[in-house]
Design a protein around this motif. Structure first.
Motif, PDB file in Angstrom:
ATOM      1  N   PHE A 134      -3.553   2.823  -6.552  1.00 18.43           N
ATOM      2  CA  PHE A 134      -4.172   4.137  -6.378  1.00 18.43           C
ATOM      3  C   PHE A 134      -3.178   5.292  -6.432  1.00 18.43           C
ATOM      4  N   ARG A 172       0.804  -1.216   0.000  1.00 16.35           N
ATOM      5  CA  ARG A 172       0.000   0.000   0.000  1.00 16.35           C
ATOM      6  C   ARG A 172       0.843   1.275   0.000  1.00 16.35           C
ATOM      7  N   ASP A 205      -7.639   6.686  -0.856  1.00 14.22           N
ATOM      8  CA  ASP A 205      -7.747   5.941  -2.117  1.00 14.22           C
ATOM      9  C   ASP A 205      -9.165   5.462  -2.368  1.00 14.22           C
ATOM     10  N   MET A 247     -11.411   8.509  -3.080  1.00 11.67           N
ATOM     11  CA  MET A 247     -11.061   9.022  -4.413  1.00 11.67           C
ATOM     12  C   MET A 247     -11.693   8.148  -5.498  1.00 11.67           C
ATOM     13  N   TRP A 291      -9.797  16.598  -4.578  1.00  4.52           N
ATOM     14  CA  TRP A 291      -8.714  16.000  -5.364  1.00  4.52           C
ATOM     15  C   TRP A 291      -8.317  14.627  -4.846  1.00  4.52           C
ATOM     16  N   THR A 292      -8.062  14.582  -3.560  1.00  2.00           N
ATOM     17  CA  THR A 292      -7.351  13.415  -3.011  1.00  2.00           C
ATOM     18  C   THR A 292      -8.257  12.458  -2.234  1.00  2.00           C
ATOM     19  N   GLU A 341     -14.601   9.179  -8.192  1.00  2.52           N
ATOM     20  CA  GLU A 341     -14.443   8.986  -9.644  1.00  2.52           C
ATOM     21  C   GLU A 341     -15.676   8.309 -10.220  1.00  2.52           C
ATOM     22  N   LEU A 396      -3.458  -4.800   8.562  1.00  2.84           N
ATOM     23  CA  LEU A 396      -3.075  -5.249   7.223  1.00  2.84           C
ATOM     24  C   LEU A 396      -2.392  -6.610   7.336  1.00  2.84           C
ATOM     25  N   PRO A 400      -3.258   7.399  -9.956  1.00  2.00           N
ATOM     26  CA  PRO A 400      -4.209   8.517 -10.051  1.00  2.00           C
ATOM     27  C   PRO A 400      -4.032   9.546  -8.936  1.00  2.00           C
ATOM     28  N   LEU A 401      -3.618   9.086  -7.760  1.00  2.00           N
ATOM     29  CA  LEU A 401      -3.450  10.047  -6.663  1.00  2.00           C
ATOM     30  C   LEU A 401      -2.347  11.052  -6.992  1.00  2.00           C
TER      31      LEU A 401
END
Lengths: 326, 737
Positions: free
Chosen positions: A305, A144, B721, B724, B597-598, B728, B642, A308-309
């Motif tokens: 990601f 990530r 992410d 975002m 944007w982010t 989109e 994670l 695009p970020l």
């Protein structure tokens, strides 16, 4: 943590001599190194404490500014010349870590900050950076926070810092001393790409000590540092942009951009300035700049990601810098 | 004497409202607060014990397998190394909350990556830590499933009523959505630690634990000792959040080492070990189905969830717990499935179940409100069921509607159907969202001893813990209210198994359960005092250290006549809640800014309104709610364990990479406490509040994200992410970012 010998260097020559020995590391603020020693990621036999060397001064350097290697991040971020002439640097430093860490962390140490890759910091996982030849756990693992530019099959780690990204945008230089010679390396060339030797983060050789970072004469313009992260403090950048931008008569006259969180080094691509300078800012132009930036970008699933970020963050920064309405 | 109450009937007397001392509910500071913030409260690892050895747990990088041999001699020659403990009584997993028996043994049978299998003991911590990394071992490893989607699942519980599929097909409006949440860590500030001493067949352990009477049984069973041989001390606990409900590996290991070596042994887990070996909240995969008529009345309610745990563990994140009764809908399907995988033990992390199960329902309700074209608060109000929709049992007390209405007023909620992208400030879309909250109420058997000392002050004693919640304060307040004493005249001693066994801290049971035990003890004392004065207990008033009755007044010391007076209160849950639904309720309101944007999302303000029975201390209760709201922010935006897809190890195992909210993420939080009395919940009419504050609030943040930018995100945490990507895909083609 392995037991180690501790030596205090009283003079620069002494420090250079000691750190030239095998399995020897220089200790400055210790904010990164000591953590890594506790995790047994770093296992020096000898630590050379360079904290008493007279390398903490921030001083005029012609029209520019010379920041001693032991100047703390806090001292640099609040220095009147930095605030007045290099605000992108102050912003980048203040975007990193926490006040407590910045009070200890030094300029030279921050440049040498090691990656945050989860596999690098876990000695029971494979990592070519930590243990060459052991493999890369991240490529098929949790990627990530990993790089999308300049990666190699050996390593997809990022350089995690903020300060150096601003220094790359400012085209600062690193002063390096050793017993035999002194040399100056542009920040843009100080860190390296992983290639087949990911264990080497930067061009520093054994026995070399960073003595200062020099900032060139101020260039003015709009200076921004934009750091994208999940929480608003104490987090490493998913992507960051340092920008030093100027316009005259509606056209770019300066567009020095550097990017963090995307690669094994602060990323600087001179083609972006070439594209922008002389052109009128527009969303379409920013998109073209992003095309250049991300040409050859490769992602590893979890960090898809970031492509695009990075595009969006670049557009956000350029919109803010130029007043273009999205 | 002992006063025992098994509460079989609601207690409507509201005794604490008539006592008159005026300390119950007051926003009093914690008596131990100054010690905690000045570093003079002693935590488990901080006791200075002469000759104490230091132990470090050794873990193995194997997902599933067996340790075949441990070569002690590989480290015994290292400086300072005293012993390697690899006793078959070592535990590889923590005990689940309220297990009361040994967790899985032996540790050498490895079930998850990073499992502790041995302990290296040395003179200094540094020596032990170094040697632990050098210990030579041989193991065998085998393949193990680590992805919950890769295995056959087993059904844990289900509720079926009517025909949900039919209701969905016939519905005027319906929502059918899959939402995922990722694993969470308790991430308590104080790492797990134990300091064990073995003297003449008696084991004394300073440890960081939440539920001592269970922990004592777990430790004794692990070691093969009688409970009477074990004393646990946990007077101060630096946060637990479920991770210290049961004894974990360091407690057993330190005890075994102390018993074997005859010397005190301290074991403190590293931060990485806490993350990797104690317990996790399971990730969840949830499907929500809502069917409604044209007016937004629910006709069908479906909630299915898949969670995971290790083989052999009975715990399954109870995702559906409050979905059983929060909203109406005569056709119901609720189903919880469990996948057996080899990630570390899944267990209770603050508010197990509701902490991830309510927010998903609340997102679905927001989507339904949009389809119906209705203000989302109105939709919720319309669907508050009169009785438990499956069992038909009435609610003992419920402030849900009031929380929604009064919270909305305090927050400044604009009642209207949602229409996203209405407000932008520079790069930031601004939006607001609402969610209901619920957390089931539990109580647990508890004892407490209260002693009126000859000088007229009182001592409250129980093995109950204060895990940062305010137990010292509230137990003193219950006693003060009942005995007519100011809090300064009450001493509260906690966290010692030599004291009467309380409930322990977990499942938000502590305040109501131990508070009731103290209440009962004080009732006994009041009766004894009344007897001495030959008056009825209800004719006796105790206030400010004086006993008053019709025609008389006496200072307590005079009444006590130089002798202490003691009574033990013994509270037991009974049938009072049998034909009732007992739960705490709340409502959450959030305003967020989403970067166009982010996708970065920052919470700008939050309001939480909560009803949980009697408030025992408005300051510490509010503090619990503030903590809950902060957890909502982490849950919604940043927190995620994670796990490596290859070997299942936990990758982000420190506080730099597991992102709990930092100060800057937490804006002004507003808390409304809506007082009520719940006669069935406990003899002091109190319910639990410790976990309520995070049961649903992440949904308010998710709904606010949608209101801000038009992005529906169906995966928690809603990291840049994900937001975002959802922006989109939700963007009308004609619009730019």
């Amino acid at each position: 943590m392995r037991p180690f010998d501790y030596q205090r260097a009283e003079r620069l020559e002494h420090a250079a001599q000691l750190t030239g020995e095998p399995d020897t590391l220089a200790l400055a603020g210790g904010t990164n190194l000591v953590d890594l020693m506790k995790l047994q990621v770093e296992t020096p036999q000898t630590l050379v404490d360079i904290g008493r060397l007279s390398l903490g001064t921030i001083a005029e350097d012609g029209e520019g500014l010379r920041i001693g290697a032991l100047a703390t991040n806090t001292a640099t971020a609040v220095h009147p010349r930095v605030l007045a002439d290099y605000p992108v640097l102050a912003r980048a430093i203040l975007a990193g870590a926490t006040q407590q860490l910045r009070n200890k962390a030094t300029t030279g140490g921050n440049l040498c900050q090691r990656t945050r890759c989860y596999y690098f910091t876990n000695i029971d996982q494979p990592c070519n950076k930590r243990e060459p030849g052991s493999g890369c756990g991240a490529i098929k693992g949790i990627a990530r926070i990993h790089a999308v530019l300049g990666t190699s099959p050996q390593c997809i780690a990022t350089y995690p810092g903020d300060m150096a990204v601003a220094m790359a945008a400012l085209d600062a230089s690193v002063e390096i001393a050793s017993e035999r010679r002194s040399r100056t390396v542009p920040v843009r060339n100080f860190h390296r790409l992983p290639g087949d030797t990911p264990e080497k983060d930067n061009v520093l050789e054994p026995g070399e000590i960073i003595t200062a970072v020099t900032l060139p004469a101020p260039v003015g313009g709009v200076q921004l540092y934009r750091k994208v992260r999940e929480r608003s403090s104490y987090a490493f950048a998913l992507c960051s942009v340092a920008a030093v931008v100027d316009l005259e008569e509606g056209r770019f006259t300066r567009a020095d951009l550097a990017f963090g969180g995307l690669a094994h080094k602060p990323w600087h691509d001179p083609r972006i300035a070439d594209l922008l300078i002389g052109s009128e800012p527009s969303l379409a132009l920013f998109d073209k700049a992003a095309d250049l930036l991300l040409e050859g970008a490769e992602s590893y699933g979890e960090n898809d990601f970031k492509i695009p970020l990075a595009r969006r963050t670049l557009a956000a920064v350029l919109c803010e810098a130029t007043g273009v309405e999205p | 004497m002992t006063v025992h109450l098994k509460q079989d009937a609601p207690d409507n007397r509201d005794v604490l409202d008539g006592t008159g001392q005026g300390v119950i509910g007051a926003p009093l500071p914690r008596p131990e607060g100054l010690m905690k913030v000045t570093g003079t409260a002693t935590y488990a690892a901080e006791y200075a014990v002469e000759g104490c050895l230091e132990g470090v747990l050794v873990t193995v990088p194997v997902t599933r397998g067996e340790v075949l041999s441990i070569d002690e001699h590989s480290v015994l020659t290292m400086p300072g190394v005293v012993a390697v403990i690899s006793d078959e009584r070592m535990t590889g997993r923590p005990a689940q909350g309220m297990a009361g028996e040994a967790p899985f043994q032996p540790a050498q049978e490895v079930c998850y990556w990073g499992q502790p299998v041995a302990l290296v003991v040395a003179d200094t911590f540094e020596q032990a830590r170094d040697a632990a990394k050098h210990l030579a071992m041989e193991w065998r490893s085998e393949d193990a499933p680590i992805d919950p989607a890769s295995v056959e699942t087993e059904e844990d519980e289900s509720t079926l009523q009517g025909d949900l599929a039919h209701a969905m097909a016939e519905a005027a409006h319906s929502v059918d959505v899959v939402i995922t949440t990722e694993g969470h860590a308790s991430a308590a500030m104080e790492p797990h630690a134990a300091l064990a001493q073995w003297n003449d067949g008696a084991l004394t352990v300073h440890a960081s634990l939440q539920m001592l009477k269970f922990n004592r049984a777990e430790l004794a069973d692990s070691l093969g000792l009688e409970e009477e041989q074990v004393r646990l001390l946990s007077p101060y606990v630096g946060g637990g959040f479920g991770s210290k409900l049961g004894v974990s590996q360091e407690v057993v290991a330190a005890s075994l080492a102390a018993m074997k070596l005859g010397r005190p042994v301290r074991v403190v887990m590293s931060r990485q070990q806490v993350f990797q070996t104690v317990e996790r909240r399971s990730e969840t995969h949830q499907r929500i189905r809502l069917a409604a008529d044209a007016e937004g009345k629910l006709t069908g309610f479906g909630h299915e969830a898949l969670v995971s745990n290790l083989p052999g563990e009975t715990f399954a994140e109870p995702v559906l717990q409050s979905s059983q009764f929060l909203y109406a809908g005569e056709n119901r399907l609720l189903k919880l499935d469990l996948a057996r995988i080899h990630r570390m033990t899944a267990g209770s992390v603050r508010a197990p179940g509701e902490a991830v199960g309510v927010q998903t329902v609340e997102q679905a309700m927001d989507m339904l409100a949009e389809k119906v074209g209705m203000d989302p608060i109105e939709l919720r109000l319309r669907n508050i069921p009169e009785v438990h929709p499956a069992k038909g049992t009435p609610f003992s007390s419920r402030k849900l509607a009031e929380c929604l209405r009064e919270g909305a007023a305090a927050f400044g909620w604009e009642p209207r159907p949602r229409a996203p992208r209405h407000t932008r400030e520079g790069e930031w879309w601004i939006g607001t969202g609402v969610a209901s909250g619920a957390r089931v109420h539990f109580v647990e058997e508890a004892k407490a001893r209260v002693t009126l000392r000859p000088d007229g002050t009182a001592l409250v004693e129980t093995d109950m813990t204060d895990i940062g919640t305010g137990t010292y304060a509230i137990l003193g307040q219950v006693a003060g209210e009942m005995l007519g004493l100011v809090p300064d005249d009450i001493e509260v001693r906690l966290g010692d198994t030599d004291l009467p066994p309380g409930s322990g801290s977990g499942g938000s049971v502590g305040a109501a359960s131990c508070g009731s035990a103290v209440f009962l003890a004080c009732q006994g004392l009041r009766e004894q005092l009344a007897k001495r004065l030959n008056v009825g207990a209800d004719e006796l008033a105790l206030k400010d250290g004086f006993a008053r009755w019709d025609g008389g007044e006496k200072a307590l010391p005079e009444l006590l006549g130089g002798e202490p007076l003691e009574c033990t209160g013994h509270f037991e849950p009974g049938a009072s809640t049998e034909d009732l639904t007992v739960s705490s309720f709340g409502a959450f309101f959030a305003e967020v800014a989403v970067n166009r944007w982010t996708g970065e999302t920052r919470v700008r303000r939050m309001t939480g309104a909560f009803g949980f029975g009697r408030v025992l201390n408005a300051r510490t209760a509010r503090s619990q709610c503030l903590g809950g709201l902060t957890w909502c922010i982490g849950n919604a935006l940043t927190e995620s364990l994670l796990f490596d897809p290859v070997d299942g190890h936990l990758a982000n195992c420190d506080l730099a990479e597991y992102h709990v909210p930092v100060n800057r993420d937490v804006p002004d939080l507003e808390v409304l406490l809506l007082e009520e009395r719940d006669a069935a919940a406990s003899p002091i009419q109190a319910k639990g509040v410790g976990e309520l504050g995070l049961c649903g609030g992440a949904g308010a943040i998710a709904n606010a994200i949608y209101d801000a930018c038009g992005a529906r995100v169906f995966a928690y945490p809603m990291t840049p992410d994900r937001v975002m990507a959802a922006m989109e895909s939700s963007r009308p083609p004609s619009e730019s970012t």
